[in-house]
Design a protein around this motif. Structure first.
Motif, mmCIF file in Angstrom:
data_model
loop_
_atom_site.group_PDB
_atom_site.id
_atom_site.type_symbol
_atom_site.label_atom_id
_atom_site.label_comp_id
_atom_site.label_asym_id
_atom_site.label_seq_id
_atom_site.Cartn_x
_atom_site.Cartn_y
_atom_site.Cartn_z
ATOM 1 N N ALA A 152 -31.128 -33.469 -17.043
ATOM 2 C CA ALA A 152 -30.340 -32.424 -17.709
ATOM 3 C C ALA A 152 -28.853 -32.604 -17.390
ATOM 4 O O ALA A 152 -27.998 -32.476 -18.269
ATOM 5 C CB ALA A 152 -30.820 -31.042 -17.277
ATOM 6 N N GLY A 153 -28.549 -32.924 -16.138
ATOM 7 C CA GLY A 153 -27.151 -33.148 -15.736
ATOM 8 C C GLY A 153 -26.544 -34.338 -16.457
ATOM 9 O O GLY A 153 -25.384 -34.303 -16.885
ATOM 10 N N ALA A 154 -27.339 -35.392 -16.591
ATOM 11 C CA ALA A 154 -26.866 -36.581 -17.310
ATOM 12 C C ALA A 154 -26.533 -36.220 -18.752
ATOM 13 O O ALA A 154 -25.507 -36.635 -19.293
ATOM 14 C CB ALA A 154 -27.923 -37.682 -17.264
ATOM 15 N N GLN A 155 -27.399 -35.417 -19.382
ATOM 16 C CA GLN A 155 -27.150 -34.977 -20.763
ATOM 17 C C GLN A 155 -25.893 -34.115 -20.849
ATOM 18 O O GLN A 155 -25.104 -34.253 -21.773
ATOM 19 C CB GLN A 155 -28.331 -34.153 -21.297
ATOM 20 N N GLY A 156 -25.749 -33.206 -19.884
ATOM 21 C CA GLY A 156 -24.572 -32.328 -19.872
ATOM 22 C C GLY A 156 -23.287 -33.133 -19.831
ATOM 23 O O GLY A 156 -22.356 -32.916 -20.615
ATOM 24 N N GLU A 157 -23.224 -34.102 -18.926
ATOM 25 C CA GLU A 157 -22.011 -34.914 -18.797
ATOM 26 C C GLU A 157 -21.819 -35.819 -20.017
ATOM 27 O O GLU A 157 -20.707 -36.065 -20.447
ATOM 28 C CB GLU A 157 -22.060 -35.738 -17.513
ATOM 29 N N GLN A 158 -22.952 -36.323 -20.571
ATOM 30 C CA GLN A 158 -22.868 -37.201 -21.746
ATOM 31 C C GLN A 158 -22.311 -36.450 -22.959
ATOM 32 O O GLN A 158 -21.507 -36.963 -23.710
ATOM 33 C CB GLN A 158 -24.263 -37.766 -22.049
ATOM 34 N N LYS A 159 -22.740 -35.202 -23.134
ATOM 35 C CA LYS A 159 -22.339 -34.452 -24.325
ATOM 36 C C LYS A 159 -21.020 -33.724 -24.141
ATOM 37 O O LYS A 159 -20.234 -33.639 -25.074
ATOM 38 C CB LYS A 159 -23.422 -33.421 -24.695
ATOM 39 N N TYR A 160 -20.809 -33.149 -22.958
ATOM 40 C CA TYR A 160 -19.670 -32.237 -22.800
ATOM 41 C C TYR A 160 -18.724 -32.615 -21.658
ATOM 42 O O TYR A 160 -17.723 -31.951 -21.455
ATOM 43 C CB TYR A 160 -20.178 -30.805 -22.536
ATOM 44 N N GLY A 161 -19.067 -33.640 -20.881
ATOM 45 C CA GLY A 161 -18.285 -33.893 -19.665
ATOM 46 C C GLY A 161 -17.730 -35.293 -19.576
ATOM 47 O O GLY A 161 -17.287 -35.879 -20.569
ATOM 48 N N GLY A 199 -18.982 -38.171 -19.373
ATOM 49 C CA GLY A 199 -19.638 -39.287 -20.051
ATOM 50 C C GLY A 199 -19.461 -39.295 -21.565
ATOM 51 O O GLY A 199 -20.065 -40.120 -22.251
ATOM 52 N N ARG A 200 -18.633 -38.372 -22.088
ATOM 53 C CA ARG A 200 -18.473 -38.283 -23.553
ATOM 54 C C ARG A 200 -18.077 -39.625 -24.152
ATOM 55 O O ARG A 200 -17.122 -40.253 -23.720
ATOM 56 C CB ARG A 200 -17.391 -37.258 -23.908
ATOM 57 N N GLY A 201 -18.828 -40.050 -25.154
ATOM 58 C CA GLY A 201 -18.483 -41.267 -25.871
ATOM 59 C C GLY A 201 -18.823 -42.548 -25.123
ATOM 60 O O GLY A 201 -18.502 -43.636 -25.585
ATOM 61 N N ILE A 202 -19.480 -42.434 -23.975
ATOM 62 C CA ILE A 202 -19.797 -43.622 -23.177
ATOM 63 C C ILE A 202 -21.277 -43.973 -23.371
ATOM 64 O O ILE A 202 -22.152 -43.121 -23.232
ATOM 65 C CB ILE A 202 -19.466 -43.372 -21.698
ATOM 66 N N ALA A 203 -21.547 -45.229 -23.681
ATOM 67 C CA ALA A 203 -22.922 -45.615 -24.040
ATOM 68 C C ALA A 203 -23.831 -45.750 -22.818
ATOM 69 O O ALA A 203 -24.978 -45.335 -22.842
ATOM 70 C CB ALA A 203 -22.902 -46.913 -24.835
ATOM 71 N N HIS A 204 -23.314 -46.344 -21.744
ATOM 72 C CA HIS A 204 -24.176 -46.645 -20.593
ATOM 73 C C HIS A 204 -23.672 -45.894 -19.363
ATOM 74 O O HIS A 204 -22.683 -46.271 -18.760
ATOM 75 C CB HIS A 204 -24.191 -48.153 -20.329
ATOM 76 N N GLN A 205 -24.387 -44.835 -19.054
ATOM 77 C CA GLN A 205 -23.932 -43.898 -18.026
ATOM 78 C C GLN A 205 -25.068 -43.585 -17.059
ATOM 79 O O GLN A 205 -26.176 -43.271 -17.476
ATOM 80 C CB GLN A 205 -23.470 -42.610 -18.724
ATOM 81 N N ILE A 206 -24.792 -43.692 -15.762
ATOM 82 C CA ILE A 206 -25.769 -43.257 -14.764
ATOM 83 C C ILE A 206 -25.194 -42.029 -14.067
ATOM 84 O O ILE A 206 -24.104 -42.083 -13.502
ATOM 85 C CB ILE A 206 -26.033 -44.347 -13.692
ATOM 86 N N TYR A 207 -25.937 -40.937 -14.167
ATOM 87 C CA TYR A 207 -25.515 -39.697 -13.521
ATOM 88 C C TYR A 207 -26.304 -39.566 -12.221
ATOM 89 O O TYR A 207 -27.537 -39.683 -12.225
ATOM 90 C CB TYR A 207 -25.808 -38.521 -14.448
ATOM 91 N N VAL A 208 -25.600 -39.388 -11.134
ATOM 92 C CA VAL A 208 -26.263 -39.269 -9.844
ATOM 93 C C VAL A 208 -26.084 -37.840 -9.347
ATOM 94 O O VAL A 208 -24.969 -37.405 -9.049
ATOM 95 C CB VAL A 208 -25.676 -40.266 -8.817
ATOM 96 N N SER A 209 -27.179 -37.114 -9.320
ATOM 97 C CA SER A 209 -27.147 -35.732 -8.874
ATOM 98 C C SER A 209 -27.349 -35.710 -7.365
ATOM 99 O O SER A 209 -28.427 -36.035 -6.873
ATOM 100 C CB SER A 209 -28.274 -34.970 -9.580
ATOM 101 N N VAL A 210 -26.301 -35.367 -6.639
ATOM 102 C CA VAL A 210 -26.392 -35.345 -5.186
ATOM 103 C C VAL A 210 -26.378 -33.900 -4.721
ATOM 104 O O VAL A 210 -25.327 -33.253 -4.672
ATOM 105 C CB VAL A 210 -25.244 -36.136 -4.518
ATOM 106 N N GLN A 242 -21.952 -27.323 -13.204
ATOM 107 C CA GLN A 242 -22.562 -26.886 -14.474
ATOM 108 C C GLN A 242 -23.176 -28.023 -15.289
ATOM 109 O O GLN A 242 -23.672 -27.784 -16.395
ATOM 110 C CB GLN A 242 -21.519 -26.171 -15.333
ATOM 111 N N SER A 243 -23.153 -29.244 -14.766
ATOM 112 C CA SER A 243 -23.683 -30.365 -15.564
ATOM 113 C C SER A 243 -25.106 -30.075 -16.046
ATOM 114 O O SER A 243 -25.421 -30.246 -17.226
ATOM 115 C CB SER A 243 -23.693 -31.661 -14.752
ATOM 116 N N ALA A 244 -25.971 -29.665 -15.128
ATOM 117 C CA ALA A 244 -27.389 -29.494 -15.469
ATOM 118 C C ALA A 244 -27.611 -28.296 -16.397
ATOM 119 O O ALA A 244 -28.394 -28.378 -17.346
ATOM 120 C CB ALA A 244 -28.237 -29.353 -14.210
#
Ligand SMILES: [Zn+2]
Length: 387
Positions: free
Chosen positions: A193-202, A204-215, A365-367
């Protein structure tokens, strides 16, 4: 005219989806703009746009620039045609947002969780969902769905198979919540969910290959490849917190030894901070800010251990960005240098050439934003004529 059937109906559905997509992504647009962008003829565009206006999904606004002649009416997506609920079910909190259909936050709320038993958590969760729904303004579609990020392994039916930090097994959360509200509900792991949040609104916007690390208490990752979340064969991908970084290291609850999250999570940090007399991440950040060298050194150490795992992730996936999110992103200023130094030392030079290490733009708020996105995404799928 007769109602189109068979292939014609399908073509109409597809064209409606194309027009709606164009408006969602590129608005404001005139009908002529849409015709140019999509290659559909003007009469078709006009008829489909009228359907979308009738369905309250598209609005006409003022007049646009004209290249001569009559000024065109501009079209925008009606982002308040409905609302979505996003929930981040944490280990010691539940956070929620009500968003419009573009994911903009209308209202947010959070409650602390002191007990983990299901019969305690569920009423808290329901209360929060209901308080968010109560804030939703009158709209044609109302609340369109509920997305929930959870700290555990989730199968395709939205059942939490295992959430170690909540001590939950086999909780059919999607069924429970969708039965209660008669709404579409989507459950996913909080790192996804956090990866999606950053991909859509944070970040990671517009970036094709993204690894989100939730710590957070543990470490989880959400893997986005070609702008799509990679979920693996059964939806269980991303458990990189259990990547071994120490061959004969500490035993982990997963049965392995030396797992990454035992060294680089918030839990690991607080374990090391206890002898110094600090009991929370915020206290420790405050101490570092005030010049406490022991606290600063602890962050450097956590940053280095975070970097060791990240180096492995970078070598495997060759991402464009790695985004460090969840609680540890709050300590960005104290861990950033040691994370970067370690990643630089331990990755293959080819892999780090294009690599950027970022911190979550949405902070904590990413997730919850990603969870709301799941509900929005499914709404679009439905109105475009999907299942
Ligand atoms: Zn483990």
């Amino acid at each position: 005219m007769k109602k189109p059937t068979g292939d014609l109906a399908l073509i109409k559905k597809m064209n409606t989806a194309i027009v709606l997509d164009a408006i969602v992504k590129k608005a404001p647009l005139s009908r002529a703009n849409i015709s140019e962008l999509t290659g559909l003829n003007k009469a078709t565009v006009s008829s489909l746009v009228q359907d979308l206006i009738d369905a309250n999904l598209v609005l006409e606004i003022g007049m646009g620039q004209s290249s001569g002649g009559r000024k065109p009416v501009m079209l925008i997506f009606n982002r308040t045609a409905g609302y979505a609920v996003g929930i981040d079910l944490g280990v010691n909190y539940i956070r929620g947002v009500l968003t419009d259909l573009e994911g903009g936050v209308i209202f947010e709320a959070e409650v602390a969780l002191h007990r983990h038993a299901l019969e305690h958590v569920l009423p808290e969760l329901y209360r929060l969902i209901e308080s968010l729904m109560a804030q939703s303004p009158e709209s044609p579609y109302g609340v369109v769905g509920i997305g929930i990020g959870v700290p555990g392994i989730v199968d395709e039916s939205g059942t939490i198979l295992f959430a170690p930090n909540l001590k939950w097994k086999q909780v059919e959360l999607e069924h429970l919540v969708s039965d209660r509200y008669d709404l579409p509900v989507f459950i996913d792991n909080e790192a996804n969910a956090g990866a999606q949040g950053e991909q859509k609104y944070g970040a990671g916007r517009g970036i094709a290959h993204q690894i989100y690390v939730s710590v957070g208490i543990g470490i989880g990752t959400g893997i986005i490849l070609n702008k799509e979340l990679y979920k693996g064969a059964s939806g269980f991908s991303g458990e990189l917190g259990h990547l071994s970084i120490d061959l004969a290291g500490k035993p982990c609850s997963c049965g392995n030894l030396g797992c990454w999250e035992l060294y680089a999570s918030e839990h690991a940090l607080l374990e090391m901070a206890a002898p110094l007399g600090y009991g929370s991440l915020r206290e420790l950040i405050q101490a570092a800010d005030q010049g406490d060298e022991a606290a600063q050194e602890l962050f450097r150490r956590i940053g280095a251990d975070l970097g060791v795992g990240l180096a492995n992730v970078v070598n495997v996936f060759n991402p464009e960005v790695v985004i460090i999110g969840n609680r540890m992103s709050l300590a960005q200023r104290w861990i950033e240098d040691s994370v970067r130094d370690t990643v630089t030392k331990r990755t293959l030079s080819y892999h780090r050439k294009e690599l950027r290490i970022l911190f979550a733009e949405l902070g904590e708020q990413s997730a919850v934003r990603g969870a709301a996105y799941y509900a929005i995404h499914q709404f679009f799928h439905r109105v475009k004529g999907g299942a």
